[in-house]
Design an enzyme around this catalytic site. Sequence first.
Site, PDB file in Angstrom:
ATOM      1  N   ASP A   1       0.861  -1.179   0.000  1.00 10.94           N
ATOM      2  CA  ASP A   1       0.000   0.000   0.000  1.00 10.94           C
ATOM      3  C   ASP A   1       0.895   1.225   0.000  1.00 10.94           C
ATOM      4  O   ASP A   1       2.035   1.179   0.459  1.00 10.94           O
ATOM      5  CB  ASP A   1      -0.892  -0.006   1.258  1.00 10.94           C
ATOM      6  CG  ASP A   1      -2.044   0.983   1.176  1.00 10.94           C
ATOM      7  OD1 ASP A   1      -3.152   0.569   0.799  1.00 10.94           O
ATOM      8  OD2 ASP A   1      -1.826   2.181   1.476  1.00 10.94           O
TER       9      ASP A   1
ATOM     10  N   HIS B   1       0.402   4.031   1.653  1.00 10.40           N
ATOM     11  CA  HIS B   1       0.285   4.858   2.863  1.00 10.40           C
ATOM     12  C   HIS B   1       1.192   4.368   3.993  1.00 10.40           C
ATOM     13  O   HIS B   1       1.635   3.230   4.003  1.00 10.40           O
ATOM     14  CB  HIS B   1      -1.169   4.854   3.348  1.00 10.40           C
ATOM     15  CG  HIS B   1      -2.121   5.443   2.364  1.00 10.40           C
ATOM     16  ND1 HIS B   1      -2.685   4.702   1.356  1.00 10.40           N
ATOM     17  CD2 HIS B   1      -2.601   6.709   2.225  1.00 10.40           C
ATOM     18  CE1 HIS B   1      -3.486   5.482   0.637  1.00 10.40           C
ATOM     19  NE2 HIS B   1      -3.441   6.706   1.135  1.00 10.40           N
TER      20      HIS B   1
ATOM     21  N   SER C   1      -6.165  10.735   2.804  1.00  7.80           N
ATOM     22  CA  SER C   1      -6.333   9.368   3.297  1.00  7.80           C
ATOM     23  C   SER C   1      -5.276   8.984   4.315  1.00  7.80           C
ATOM     24  O   SER C   1      -5.471   8.032   5.078  1.00  7.80           O
ATOM     25  CB  SER C   1      -6.316   8.381   2.126  1.00  7.80           C
ATOM     26  OG  SER C   1      -5.196   8.609   1.288  1.00  7.80           O
TER      27      SER C   1
END
Length: 280
Positions: free
Chosen positions: A97, A99, A200
């Site tokens: 991912d 993030h 996010s």
Amino acid sequence: EAQTVRGAEENLAARADIVAQVAAALAGRGIELVVAVVPDKARIERATLCNAPRTAQSTARYDAFQAMLRERRVASLDLVKPLDQARQDGPVYYRTDTHWNQRGAAVAAKAVAGAVRTPLDAGFAYRTESAPVETEGPGDLLRLMSLDLVPETLSPFGIKLRPSSDRQFVARTVQTDKPAEADDLLATGPGDQVVLIGSSYSTNANFQGSLQEALRAPVTNVAEAGGGCAGAASTYFGGSAFTETPPRLIVWEIPERALSKPLQAQDRSLAQERSLAEVK
């Protein structure tokens, strides 16, 4: 994160101007703004890129934007240093991912709390708990390549078909104590002490919870997934919550990768926001 964008320097400068405008307007109202630019995953996890090249533009972007903010007398937190240091003891971003993971979010939250100068109502206390069962992490890179639809291994041969999903014990931060007068304060006082605006990065990995624990204060999270630089900021400053009950502190989390992209409608809307232009 490695894209070359035409007009990137002009886009950086325009966004630095917008941030400076917001900072000045908030200072005029006695509201502290902490700007926290989230480094690209490729910047912090550069040792695992398998020698994949990064463009000169993407390499220079973080420091260039920080320099622009300094020129405009805007204090901006450098998250590269604490994340780099924490990376020596383990990953701070998810592998599958883009993030930061829960550990990286907690490191960033502590750094943000250390930069705050505004006195907050003391006495709140928080504790972060981990779920008893390990589950899969978010994995947006797997979804981007449709690998989430592919099994990890080909049975019964055990052939590896894709990277293993990230696993985590999901963290949840709970309040354990608050001042005796907190109920009256929150019911009749000026509203939220701390507001978090961002992307996010602020809606996942328990960043809000870690920030509450580090600040020892409630944090209202108005971040928007996919909001880029100005999405959540434009919505919040254009709404009644800001004009009617302004906070003492605003934490503005901005993804580095959004800075050099062409300006969006939200950026232009924020630059023209009347609630910020009319400082009282």
